[in-house]
Design a protein around this motif. Structure first.
Motif, PDB file in Angstrom:
ATOM      1  N   ALA A 235       0.836  -1.210   0.000  1.00 22.53           N
ATOM      2  CA  ALA A 235       0.000   0.000   0.000  1.00 22.53           C
ATOM      3  C   ALA A 235       0.870   1.260   0.000  1.00 22.53           C
ATOM      4  O   ALA A 235       0.538   2.250  -0.652  1.00 22.53           O
ATOM      5  CB  ALA A 235      -0.937  -0.021   1.208  1.00 22.53           C
ATOM      6  N   GLU A 236       2.006   1.214   0.715  1.00 25.14           N
ATOM      7  CA  GLU A 236       2.933   2.369   0.713  1.00 25.14           C
ATOM      8  C   GLU A 236       3.569   2.553  -0.663  1.00 25.14           C
ATOM      9  O   GLU A 236       3.678   3.664  -1.174  1.00 25.14           O
ATOM     10  CB  GLU A 236       4.077   2.119   1.708  1.00 25.14           C
ATOM     11  N   LEU A 237       3.997   1.418  -1.251  1.00 21.42           N
ATOM     12  CA  LEU A 237       4.698   1.461  -2.540  1.00 21.42           C
ATOM     13  C   LEU A 237       3.885   2.170  -3.608  1.00 21.42           C
ATOM     14  O   LEU A 237       4.415   2.958  -4.396  1.00 21.42           O
ATOM     15  CB  LEU A 237       4.937   0.034  -3.037  1.00 21.42           C
ATOM     16  N   PHE A 238       2.582   1.884  -3.629  1.00 18.18           N
ATOM     17  CA  PHE A 238       1.748   2.430  -4.697  1.00 18.18           C
ATOM     18  C   PHE A 238       1.337   3.889  -4.430  1.00 18.18           C
ATOM     19  O   PHE A 238       0.546   4.457  -5.170  1.00 18.18           O
ATOM     20  CB  PHE A 238       0.548   1.507  -4.989  1.00 18.18           C
ATOM     21  N   LEU A 239       1.933   4.465  -3.358  1.00 16.08           N
ATOM     22  CA  LEU A 239       1.817   5.920  -3.173  1.00 16.08           C
ATOM     23  C   LEU A 239       3.156   6.606  -3.423  1.00 16.08           C
ATOM     24  O   LEU A 239       3.255   7.822  -3.355  1.00 16.08           O
ATOM     25  CB  LEU A 239       1.336   6.227  -1.747  1.00 16.08           C
ATOM     26  N   ASP A 240       4.201   5.812  -3.680  1.00 13.83           N
ATOM     27  CA  ASP A 240       5.560   6.339  -3.800  1.00 13.83           C
ATOM     28  C   ASP A 240       5.907   6.508  -5.284  1.00 13.83           C
ATOM     29  O   ASP A 240       5.955   5.527  -6.026  1.00 13.83           O
ATOM     30  CB  ASP A 240       6.526   5.350  -3.126  1.00 13.83           C
ATOM     31  N   PRO A 241       6.170   7.748  -5.731  1.00 15.89           N
ATOM     32  CA  PRO A 241       6.430   7.982  -7.158  1.00 15.89           C
ATOM     33  C   PRO A 241       7.665   7.266  -7.703  1.00 15.89           C
ATOM     34  O   PRO A 241       7.839   7.186  -8.914  1.00 15.89           O
ATOM     35  CB  PRO A 241       6.591   9.506  -7.256  1.00 15.89           C
ATOM     36  N   ARG A 242       8.507   6.718  -6.811  1.00 13.63           N
ATOM     37  CA  ARG A 242       9.683   5.967  -7.311  1.00 13.63           C
ATOM     38  C   ARG A 242       9.298   4.557  -7.749  1.00 13.63           C
ATOM     39  O   ARG A 242      10.106   3.820  -8.294  1.00 13.63           O
ATOM     40  CB  ARG A 242      10.749   5.886  -6.215  1.00 13.63           C
ATOM     41  N   MET A 243       8.059   4.175  -7.477  1.00 16.27           N
ATOM     42  CA  MET A 243       7.579   2.830  -7.857  1.00 16.27           C
ATOM     43  C   MET A 243       6.886   2.909  -9.221  1.00 16.27           C
ATOM     44  O   MET A 243       5.991   3.730  -9.433  1.00 16.27           O
ATOM     45  CB  MET A 243       6.609   2.395  -6.753  1.00 16.27           C
ATOM     46  N   ARG A 244       7.332   2.102 -10.176  1.00 17.29           N
ATOM     47  CA  ARG A 244       6.738   2.108 -11.522  1.00 17.29           C
ATOM     48  C   ARG A 244       6.610   0.664 -11.999  1.00 17.29           C
ATOM     49  O   ARG A 244       7.542  -0.133 -11.835  1.00 17.29           O
ATOM     50  CB  ARG A 244       7.616   2.856 -12.526  1.00 17.29           C
TER      51      ARG A 244
END
Ligand SMILES: C[S@@+](CC[C@H](N)C(=O)[O-])C[C@H]1O[C@@H](n2cnc3c(N)ncnc32)[C@H](O)[C@@H]1O
Length: 266
Positions: A235-244
């Motif tokens: 859930a955190e990852l998909f709010l982090d712009p470094r995750m693609r």
């Protein structure tokens, strides 16, 4: 029949889900269905969600029936006949229709092929059946993550979600790619399809949509043994712009019933 739809429109997360769908898809949906819309056109909106498409149709002077399993988000629609209805139980009254539209609905239903045939049969001559679906990249393609270990979290959570909710008794992840052929097989003409999408980036619309779906499925995933720490990090990852990542794309398909084609009596 047990409910096949794993999400719940009548919740806060369900509301966010339909808002994100509107943001991602409404403009293209309007372009797709516009040729079938005119004052007085009889329109059926299936799985209407928050009603954005039904509201737009009514605003164009169409006569609209909107159905959904959950109608809690369809309370403020003017000039729309709202019906709590399971499309498995048949096409609702009000036809034959000049436009039938369903977006991200049939992929969830076991009888999707048969229902598509029933919808095609419920069209008036010259009427359009327009379908939109989400398709998932299988396997998803991770492009960038913020921290070491995130790639493994990503694979574990999405792998478990795929195992739990897709396949013969679950969501059909590639139904969107098959609709074109089924519309043609149902005897419709002018069959057209388009495929589009963009990577899911943390915090951006598609990324928040993926996060929303996983949050809705999280209690069931936890019950199946998915670690809460993995669900929280996902859930955190998909709010982090470094995750693609490449995770999903969209397919829209439509077909038109021939003028002079037989229309069933209702
Ligand atoms: C993913 S949402 C899409 C909502 C809307 N079509 C959109 O694209 O914004 C799917 C909707 O279909 C509804 N739905 C699912 N199964 C259904 C069924 N068997 N009959 C009628 N509606 C159904 C759900 O309640 C939900 O509101």
């Amino acid at each position: 029949m047990t409910r096949e739809y794993h999400f719940r429109t009548a919740t806060d997360l369900g509301r966010e889900q339909t808002e994100l769908l509107q943001e991602m898809l409404d403009e293209r949906t309007r372009q797709l269905i516009e040729p079938a819309v005119r004052p007085g056109a009889r329109c059926l909106e299936i799985g209407a969600g928050s009603g954005s498409v039904a509201r737009w149709l009514a605003g164009r002077g169409a006569s609209v029936v909107a159905v959904d399993l959950d109608t809690e988000q369809l309370t403020d629609l003017r000039d729309v006949a709202v019906l709590r209805h399971d499309i498995n139980e048949g096409v609702p009254p009000g036809g034959p229709f000049d436009l039938i539209h369903a977006r991200t609905v049939l992929m969830h239903l076991q009888r999707r092929e048969q229902i598509l045939g029933e919808l095609a049969a419920a069209l008036a001559p010259g009427g359009m059946l327009a379908l939109g679906e989400v398709c998932l990249h299988d396997p998803p393609r991770l492009l960038a993550v913020p921290e070491p270990g995130d790639a493994e979290v990503f694979q574990r959570v999405l792998g478990m979600a795929r195992e739990a909710f897709t396949g013969p008794n679950g969501m059909a992840l590639d139904w969107g790619l098959e609709m074109d052929g089924h519309l043609a097989a149902a005897g419709l003409q002018e069959v057209r399809s388009e495929l589009f999408g963009e990577p899911a980036v943390g915090g951006a619309t598609v990324g928040r949509y993926v996060r929303n779906l996983l949050l809705q499925l999280s209690p069931a995933l936890a019950e199946r043994g998915c670690a809460q720490s993995d669900l929280d990090r996902f859930a955190e990852l998909f709010l982090d712009p470094r995750m693609r990542c490449w995770y999903l794309h969209f397919v829209f398909s439509s077909g038109v019933k021939a003028n002079g084609a037989a229309t069933p009596t209702s």
